[in-house]
Design a protein around this motif. Structure first.
Motif, short mmCIF file in Angstrom:
data_model
loop_
_atom_site.label_atom_id
_atom_site.label_comp_id
_atom_site.label_asym_id
_atom_site.label_seq_id
_atom_site.Cartn_x
_atom_site.Cartn_y
_atom_site.Cartn_z
N VAL A 164 4.23 0.22 -4.91
CA VAL A 164 2.82 0.31 -4.51
C VAL A 164 1.96 -0.46 -5.50
O VAL A 164 2.10 -0.32 -6.71
N ARG B 72 0.82 -1.22 0.00
CA ARG B 72 0.00 0.00 0.00
C ARG B 72 0.85 1.26 0.00
O ARG B 72 0.47 2.27 -0.57
N ARG B 73 2.02 1.20 0.68
CA ARG B 73 2.87 2.39 0.79
C ARG B 73 4.28 1.95 1.13
O ARG B 73 4.48 0.99 1.85
N LYS C 282 13.51 4.56 -0.06
CA LYS C 282 12.37 4.24 -0.91
C LYS C 282 12.83 3.80 -2.29
O LYS C 282 12.33 2.83 -2.85
N GLY D 270 7.63 3.65 2.82
CA GLY D 270 8.07 4.84 3.55
C GLY D 270 9.58 4.93 3.64
O GLY D 270 10.30 4.14 3.03
#
Length: 70
Positions: free
Chosen positions: A35, A16-17, A25, A19
């Motif tokens: 994602v 979903r994400r 990243k 960080g």
């Protein structure tokens, strides 16, 4: 949404994400953690994870896995 470290072994989840700092990243994205991508935890050894992402098995630290939200 939860960190990848809380996913059960054998459970396929969707990212979903991602960080962390921009360089962290980018590193995770280069490994295939994007994602919408699917990731399966194969095993957890001492907090570190072996995961299956994009038909590849990758070992990542607990710290890195904590930055990946599923």
């Amino acid at each position: 949404m939860m960190p990848l470290t809380f996913a059960d072994a054998g459970e396929e989840t969707i990212i979903r994400r991602v960080g962390g700092k921009p360089e962290t990243k980018k590193h995770l994205e280069n490994l295939g953690f994007v994602v919408g991508g699917r990731v399966t935890v194969i095993s957890a050894i001492g907090g570190d994870l072996i995961v299956n992402v994009k038909d590849s098995r990758i070992a990542i630290s607990r710290e890195m896995a904590g930055k990946i939200m599923v």
